[in-house]
Design a protein around this motif. Structure first.
Motif, mmCIF file in Angstrom:
data_model
loop_
_atom_site.group_PDB
_atom_site.id
_atom_site.type_symbol
_atom_site.label_atom_id
_atom_site.label_comp_id
_atom_site.label_asym_id
_atom_site.label_seq_id
_atom_site.Cartn_x
_atom_site.Cartn_y
_atom_site.Cartn_z
ATOM 1 N N GLY A 1 0.772 -1.236 0.000
ATOM 2 C CA GLY A 1 0.000 0.000 0.000
ATOM 3 C C GLY A 1 0.798 1.278 0.000
ATOM 4 O O GLY A 1 0.261 2.332 0.351
ATOM 5 N N GLY A 2 2.073 1.223 -0.400
ATOM 6 C CA GLY A 2 2.913 2.405 -0.335
ATOM 7 C C GLY A 2 3.289 2.967 -1.688
ATOM 8 O O GLY A 2 3.432 2.229 -2.674
ATOM 9 N N ASP A 3 3.466 4.266 -1.747
ATOM 10 C CA ASP A 3 3.922 4.986 -2.928
ATOM 11 C C ASP A 3 5.435 4.847 -3.023
ATOM 12 O O ASP A 3 6.165 5.370 -2.176
ATOM 13 N N LYS B 1 -3.722 11.495 8.510
ATOM 14 C CA LYS B 1 -2.800 10.467 8.041
ATOM 15 C C LYS B 1 -2.957 10.252 6.537
ATOM 16 O O LYS B 1 -4.020 10.472 5.959
ATOM 17 N N ARG B 2 -1.875 9.804 5.923
ATOM 18 C CA ARG B 2 -1.943 9.371 4.528
ATOM 19 C C ARG B 2 -2.278 7.883 4.508
ATOM 20 O O ARG B 2 -1.635 7.089 5.193
ATOM 21 N N GLY C 1 -11.834 2.905 2.182
ATOM 22 C CA GLY C 1 -11.690 1.794 1.254
ATOM 23 C C GLY C 1 -10.252 1.488 0.905
ATOM 24 O O GLY C 1 -9.980 0.873 -0.137
ATOM 25 N N SER C 2 -9.314 1.896 1.751
ATOM 26 C CA SER C 2 -7.902 1.671 1.462
ATOM 27 C C SER C 2 -7.595 0.177 1.502
ATOM 28 O O SER C 2 -8.181 -0.582 2.275
ATOM 29 N N GLY C 3 -6.655 -0.229 0.666
ATOM 30 C CA GLY C 3 -6.344 -1.642 0.574
ATOM 31 C C GLY C 3 -5.458 -2.157 1.686
ATOM 32 O O GLY C 3 -5.490 -3.345 2.016
ATOM 33 N N PHE C 4 -4.641 -1.257 2.293
ATOM 34 C CA PHE C 4 -3.624 -1.712 3.243
ATOM 35 C C PHE C 4 -3.500 -0.801 4.465
ATOM 36 O O PHE C 4 -2.429 -0.698 5.048
ATOM 37 N N SER C 5 -4.568 -0.086 4.818
ATOM 38 C CA SER C 5 -4.586 0.783 5.983
ATOM 39 C C SER C 5 -3.655 1.995 5.797
ATOM 40 O O SER C 5 -3.533 2.516 4.689
ATOM 41 N N ILE C 6 -2.980 2.419 6.849
ATOM 42 C CA ILE C 6 -2.144 3.613 6.823
ATOM 43 C C ILE C 6 -0.903 3.366 5.960
ATOM 44 O O ILE C 6 -0.233 2.340 6.087
ATOM 45 N N GLU C 7 -0.603 4.310 5.075
ATOM 46 C CA GLU C 7 0.536 4.154 4.172
ATOM 47 C C GLU C 7 1.843 4.124 4.957
ATOM 48 O O GLU C 7 2.027 4.910 5.892
ATOM 49 N N PRO D 1 4.388 -4.073 12.701
ATOM 50 C CA PRO D 1 5.311 -3.406 11.791
ATOM 51 C C PRO D 1 4.711 -2.979 10.457
ATOM 52 O O PRO D 1 5.366 -2.260 9.710
ATOM 53 N N GLY D 2 3.486 -3.434 10.118
ATOM 54 C CA GLY D 2 2.881 -2.956 8.893
ATOM 55 C C GLY D 2 2.147 -4.035 8.128
ATOM 56 O O GLY D 2 1.908 -5.139 8.623
#
Length: 529
Positions: free
Chosen positions: A213-215, A322-323, A459-465, A495-496
């Motif tokens: 889920g990260g840029d 939060k992003r 609707g985020s796929g992976f919670s907090i970026e 951890p994510g």
């Protein structure tokens, strides 16, 4: 099959009072992989565990749906770091290999570009060097340096930080010099760009944050550790899909005496005198417990489940700033009579669109649904015939898209079918010619489905970026500051995201929670202690 009246562990009859029995009872909110792993860890410590989930089967995003004879894995498809699962099973006195049939994949995946070039990822180092040399001979030395960088960050970021709690500010202070030395402020893409010049290789070495889920152009370069993680442990597939792992985890929990309440939703975590006392379900049923573990999204946990609690740190306003990770458009489809077709379409294929940075910017920064796309295509039927009728295939095609939190969110009721048609056109042109005439089953998930099915904020796929100031100590902690006896696991906490991350969050939980039973809930730790 899940039972709802499993026997209690041996210690339960020796508890003198109902209050003492509650103190030895742990509630886990959410039967996702993090919640199931947590239930296993707690059961191994003697806790009497109840797992509550609003779905009808365990697994959360790792569950499945069967339609028209096709079994669709709804979420994660790649298993890395199987040692984390083996350690989890061992902590429960079980053997993972006895319960789950895990198959190594070779190659891992193939990356394709619009110009016809491709990159095949494998575990063998010499094979990877050859792939780099084939695309860009001048980048072989830079690739060697990148592998060394990746290994160093793996040992620090995964084996050290990722396997211990980061809830104290002093924990952050201790690791800051290493963060500085490893240039954690630099993005994954920026680090790859310093090592290789070919833009295709830069993409191949930097896209991995999208799996959590990260840029890649903003996520900390610590996440280049994934390249070493893949090389060290390989990429695997569980026969029966990740849902088979979830089902095996549920059987372990039941074998420990744990219970499942499926088709039940938690409405509120009950807190009294600063301590979590249990939960109230939608409908009003109250369940008491000595501790509560939330595998629900951290944002949902704080803004919904603790809505009546004045919060010191994780306020609604702070979470709104939060992003969040991108949304996902996932098209699940089955095809008839194609088992011998499309021989160059393997288990995992990544189809790149004409833009990399521009597309990522549209998704994460502008919140705009682009006309072009990149796709991850999953074809498990080449490895696991049980996912489809004989002679047929099962697929899913995943496209990263904006989450629903932007000022002008995508109206998926209007856009879902036109976007699916665009996905179909890309697949027919680049990977699966003639696909249209072969489709027999179809199912689409949009960010709205992630919001409604998994209660995922925006609707985020992976919670907090996982940006640098949203990782480690900056991320929601595994032990909550808001209530004693409340713990968090899963993608939105430390951890994510990703299968190794959520399994590791339960491992961290195991270091924080003492053995049961507890006759004095005051013994449960607070983050500030």
């Amino acid at each position: 099959m899940l039972t709802h009246a499993a026997p209690r562990p041996a210690f339960a009859p020796h508890l003198a009072t109902r209050d003492a029995e509650d103190a030895g009872h742990a509630i886990v909110i959410g039967a996702g992989l993090g919640g199931l792993a947590s239930a296993m860890r707690l059961g191994a410590k003697g806790w009497r565990v109840t797992v509550i989930d609003r779905l009808d089967m365990p697994g959360g995003r790792g569950s499945s749906i069967t339609q028209g004879g096709h079994r669709f894995d709804l979420g994660p498809t790649i298993v890395t770091v199987p040692q984390g699962l083996r350690d989890l099973w061992a902590a429960c006195g079980r053997d993972f290999a006895t319960d789950v049939d895990l198959r190594p994949l070779d190659p891992f995946y193939e990356i394709r570009w619009p110009d016809g070039s491709h990159f095949t990822a494998r575990q063998d180092t010499d094979a990877m060097r050859a792939e780099v040399a084939r695309l860009s001979p001048a980048d072989t030395k830079g690739y060697e340096k990148f592998l060394k960088d990746s290994e160093a960050r793996y040992w620090f970021g995964f084996e050290d930080l990722g396997r211990r709690s980061m809830h104290r500010f002093t924990d952050l202070l201790k690791v800051l010099p290493t963060f500085v030395r490893m240039r954690a402020d630099r993005s994954v893409y920026a680090h790859a760009a310093r090592r290789v010049k070919d833009e295709r290789l830069r993409m191949a070495l930097s896209f991995h944050p999208l799996f959590i889920g990260g840029d890649p152009f903003h996520v900390t370069s610590m996440y280049i550790l994934v390249s070493h993680l893949e090389k060290e442990f390989g990429v695997h597939y569980a026969m029966g899909g990740v849902a088979a792992i979830a089902a095996a985890m549920a059987r372990v929990v039941e074998g420990q005496g744990g219970q499942f309440r499926m088709n039940a939703e938690v409405d509120e975590i009950l807190v009294k005198d600063g301590r979590a006392q249990g939960v109230r379900l939608v409908g009003g049923t109250v369940l008491r417990a000595g501790l509560v573990v939330s595998n629900a999204d951290a944002g949902h946990t704080y803004t919904r489940l603790l809505r009546n609690l004045p919060r010191k740190r994780w306020t609604d306003a702070k979470l709104a700033r939060k992003r969040w990770s991108m949304g996902l458009f996932v098209w699940y489809f089955g095809t008839r009579g194609t088992a011998g077709m499309w021989k160059d379409a393997g288990h995992h294929t990544i189809l790149n669109g004409p833009r990399y940075k521009g597309l990522v910017r549209d998704i994460f920064i502008k919140g705009r649904l682009s006309g072009d796309m990149s796709l991850y295509v999953h074809r498990p039927s080449v490895t696991d015939p049980s996912v489809a009728p004989a002679g047929d295939d099962t697929f899913y095609a995943l496209s990263p898209v904006p989450h629903l939190g932007f000022k002008h969110p995508v109206d998926w009721r209007a856009e879902a079918e036109p976007y699916r048609q665009k996905v179909l056109a890309v697949l027919e042109k680049q990977l699966l010619p003639g696909l249209s005439s072969r489709i027999t089953s179809s199912l689409v998930f949009t960010p709205e489905d992630f919001r409604d099915r998994y209660l995922s904020p925006y609707g985020s796929g992976f919670s907090i970026e996982p940006r640098i100031l949203q990782s480690a100590w900056f991320r929601p902690h595994n032990v909550s500051e808001e209530a004693k006896g409340l713990y968090l696991v899963g993608a939105g906490t430390h951890p994510g995201a990703g299968l190794p991350g959520v399994i590791a969050s339960a491992e961290v939980l195991g270091t924080l929670v003492p053995d049961a039973p507890f006759h004095d809930v005051a013994a449960l730790p607070l983050a500030a202690e």
